[in-house]
Design a protein around this motif. Sequence first.
Motif, PDB file in Angstrom:
ATOM      1  N   ILE A 238       0.865  -1.036   0.098  1.00  0.00           N
ATOM      2  CA  ILE A 238       0.008   0.066   0.112  1.00  0.00           C
ATOM      3  C   ILE A 238       0.965   1.185  -0.071  1.00  0.00           C
ATOM      4  O   ILE A 238       1.698   1.291   0.750  1.00  0.00           O
ATOM      5  N   LEU A 239       0.586   2.224  -1.064  1.00  0.00           N
ATOM      6  CA  LEU A 239       1.436   3.469  -1.024  1.00  0.00           C
ATOM      7  C   LEU A 239       0.584   4.487  -0.996  1.00  0.00           C
ATOM      8  O   LEU A 239      -0.662   4.576  -1.153  1.00  0.00           O
ATOM      9  N   ARG A 240       1.096   5.682  -0.177  1.00  0.00           N
ATOM     10  CA  ARG A 240       0.486   6.892  -0.308  1.00  0.00           C
ATOM     11  C   ARG A 240       1.243   7.908  -0.649  1.00  0.00           C
ATOM     12  O   ARG A 240       2.412   8.053   0.126  1.00  0.00           O
ATOM     13  N   GLN A 241       0.877   8.451  -1.853  1.00  0.00           N
ATOM     14  CA  GLN A 241       1.826   9.659  -2.472  1.00  0.00           C
ATOM     15  C   GLN A 241       2.953   9.131  -2.503  1.00  0.00           C
ATOM     16  O   GLN A 241       4.089   9.873  -2.468  1.00  0.00           O
ATOM     17  N   GLY A 242       3.256   7.875  -3.051  1.00  0.00           N
ATOM     18  CA  GLY A 242       4.509   7.289  -3.563  1.00  0.00           C
ATOM     19  C   GLY A 242       4.955   6.748  -2.448  1.00  0.00           C
ATOM     20  O   GLY A 242       6.390   6.098  -2.713  1.00  0.00           O
ATOM     21  N   LYS A 243       4.900   6.899  -1.319  1.00  0.00           N
ATOM     22  CA  LYS A 243       5.372   6.315   0.003  1.00  0.00           C
ATOM     23  C   LYS A 243       4.965   5.035   0.296  1.00  0.00           C
ATOM     24  O   LYS A 243       3.627   4.809   0.275  1.00  0.00           O
ATOM     25  N   LEU A 244       5.754   3.969   0.776  1.00  0.00           N
ATOM     26  CA  LEU A 244       5.199   2.769   1.372  1.00  0.00           C
ATOM     27  C   LEU A 244       4.486   2.942   2.794  1.00  0.00           C
ATOM     28  O   LEU A 244       5.201   3.292   3.490  1.00  0.00           O
ATOM     29  N   VAL A 245       3.337   2.460   2.867  1.00  0.00           N
ATOM     30  CA  VAL A 245       2.798   2.459   4.260  1.00  0.00           C
ATOM     31  C   VAL A 245       2.275   1.110   4.868  1.00  0.00           C
ATOM     32  O   VAL A 245       2.055   1.079   6.135  1.00  0.00           O
ATOM     33  N   PHE A 246       2.219   0.322   4.095  1.00  0.00           N
ATOM     34  CA  PHE A 246       1.714  -1.039   4.498  1.00  0.00           C
ATOM     35  C   PHE A 246       2.135  -2.213   3.594  1.00  0.00           C
ATOM     36  O   PHE A 246       2.314  -1.815   2.397  1.00  0.00           O
ATOM     37  N   ALA A 247       2.621  -3.109   4.206  1.00  0.00           N
ATOM     38  CA  ALA A 247       2.710  -4.415   3.342  1.00  0.00           C
ATOM     39  C   ALA A 247       2.139  -5.590   4.066  1.00  0.00           C
ATOM     40  O   ALA A 247       2.533  -5.829   4.988  1.00  0.00           O
ATOM     41  N   HIS A 248       2.004  -6.585   3.367  1.00  0.00           N
ATOM     42  CA  HIS A 248       1.643  -8.002   3.717  1.00  0.00           C
ATOM     43  C   HIS A 248       1.195  -8.776   2.915  1.00  0.00           C
ATOM     44  O   HIS A 248       1.238  -8.648   1.617  1.00  0.00           O
ATOM     45  N   SER A 249       0.889 -10.348   3.305  1.00  0.00           N
ATOM     46  CA  SER A 249       0.733 -11.177   2.279  1.00  0.00           C
ATOM     47  C   SER A 249      -0.539 -11.132   1.710  1.00  0.00           C
ATOM     48  O   SER A 249      -0.750 -11.714   0.525  1.00  0.00           O
ATOM     49  N   GLN A 250      -1.361 -10.482   2.428  1.00  0.00           N
ATOM     50  CA  GLN A 250      -2.808 -10.356   1.929  1.00  0.00           C
ATOM     51  C   GLN A 250      -3.477  -9.204   2.835  1.00  0.00           C
ATOM     52  O   GLN A 250      -2.950  -8.679   3.788  1.00  0.00           O
ATOM     53  N   TRP A 251      -4.748  -8.664   2.242  1.00  0.00           N
ATOM     54  CA  TRP A 251      -5.496  -7.534   2.823  1.00  0.00           C
ATOM     55  C   TRP A 251      -5.832  -7.991   4.285  1.00  0.00           C
ATOM     56  O   TRP A 251      -6.464  -9.323   4.268  1.00  0.00           O
ATOM     57  N   VAL A 252      -5.740  -7.087   5.291  1.00  0.00           N
ATOM     58  CA  VAL A 252      -6.172  -7.567   6.741  1.00  0.00           C
ATOM     59  C   VAL A 252      -7.145  -6.365   7.119  1.00  0.00           C
ATOM     60  O   VAL A 252      -7.023  -5.404   6.672  1.00  0.00           O
ATOM     61  N   THR A 253      -7.971  -6.800   7.839  1.00  0.00           N
ATOM     62  CA  THR A 253      -8.982  -5.691   8.602  1.00  0.00           C
ATOM     63  C   THR A 253      -8.030  -5.183   9.810  1.00  0.00           C
ATOM     64  O   THR A 253      -7.169  -5.745  10.295  1.00  0.00           O
ATOM     65  N   PRO A 254      -8.694  -3.777  10.348  1.00  0.00           N
ATOM     66  CA  PRO A 254      -7.908  -3.242  11.504  1.00  0.00           C
ATOM     67  C   PRO A 254      -7.913  -4.165  12.674  1.00  0.00           C
ATOM     68  O   PRO A 254      -6.874  -4.249  13.309  1.00  0.00           O
ATOM     69  N   GLN A 255      -9.077  -5.096  12.911  1.00  0.00           N
ATOM     70  CA  GLN A 255      -8.936  -5.838  13.954  1.00  0.00           C
ATOM     71  C   GLN A 255      -7.912  -6.967  13.654  1.00  0.00           C
ATOM     72  O   GLN A 255      -7.273  -7.415  14.668  1.00  0.00           O
ATOM     73  N   GLU A 256      -7.899  -7.648  12.456  1.00  0.00           N
ATOM     74  CA  GLU A 256      -6.642  -8.675  12.310  1.00  0.00           C
ATOM     75  C   GLU A 256      -5.380  -8.169  12.365  1.00  0.00           C
ATOM     76  O   GLU A 256      -4.593  -8.962  13.030  1.00  0.00           O
ATOM     77  N   LEU A 257      -5.032  -6.919  11.816  1.00  0.00           N
ATOM     78  CA  LEU A 257      -4.039  -6.146  12.113  1.00  0.00           C
ATOM     79  C   LEU A 257      -3.511  -6.216  13.396  1.00  0.00           C
ATOM     80  O   LEU A 257      -2.372  -6.612  14.037  1.00  0.00           O
ATOM     81  N   ALA A 258      -4.418  -5.624  14.403  1.00  0.00           N
ATOM     82  CA  ALA A 258      -4.069  -5.685  15.866  1.00  0.00           C
ATOM     83  C   ALA A 258      -4.100  -6.804  16.207  1.00  0.00           C
ATOM     84  O   ALA A 258      -3.076  -6.980  17.383  1.00  0.00           O
TER      85      ALA A 258
END
Length: 248
Positions: free
Chosen positions: A43-63
């Motif tokens: 996941i990038l925001r204005q060209g910067k990397l802000v997140f990376a993972h094997s698959q998309w996760v929810t906020p609950q899964e990330l926590a």
Amino acid sequence: MINFPSGQLIKTLQELEQNSFSGMAEVTVDIVKSQRKCSKILILRQGKLVFAHSQWVTPQELAKKIGSQLNINLIGAAIKTAEVKVKNPNSFQEMCAFLSRMGIIKSEQIEAFILQDIILCLEQLFPYGGSLKTNTEFEFDLTYKTQENGWFFADLSPKLIKRQQQWKQLTTVGIESAEAVPKINPENIEKISNTATKQHCKKWINGRRTIAEIAEVTHQDPLKLAKNYNTWTCRSNSSRPIKISKKL
């Protein structure tokens, strides 16, 4: 869809960086040696990397993942409380901020976890060729204390180089990369005195799984896992020795 040859993913990501891309980049590479594909989302925001993972996760899964790595026993109950209290349970920012205010997870720990995930994902993708698909509809609203808008590749490069040097040090014992396949004689497993290590070896080292695959399912850093394997003699799919630690 963008196709790139071996070793050229860096160039592709730098182009997204220069274009200030915001959204998701789904990257899939072909690992010829182990005959498998490796997919990650960036996941990038204005060209910067802000997140990376094997698959998309929810906020609950990330926590939950962060809490599990930090051995926080109350993380499940804290997440349930947060789901009720926050205005938007689909917001990463609100979920993490609430847990931080509760004193369950510090903001610095969240940032460190995500930065490490980005490093591990890039490390497993960079050597290979594959494809990249972009999607501008995804948003990731979490910001960080020291890197509010994320990380440029130049910010990450020193950490990746240092890890490459550490991987090279392991080639002398037969661990060429995270794609090495550890093997151990069942008789040697029975000689391991540490119960947790013995159980790990019996469950995960079957002569087919790569270090990267074992690290993925056990939620560990492949490099640290490889270093642990270097303290107990076994062999990989090369003829040189690999070792496994007495503590995992």
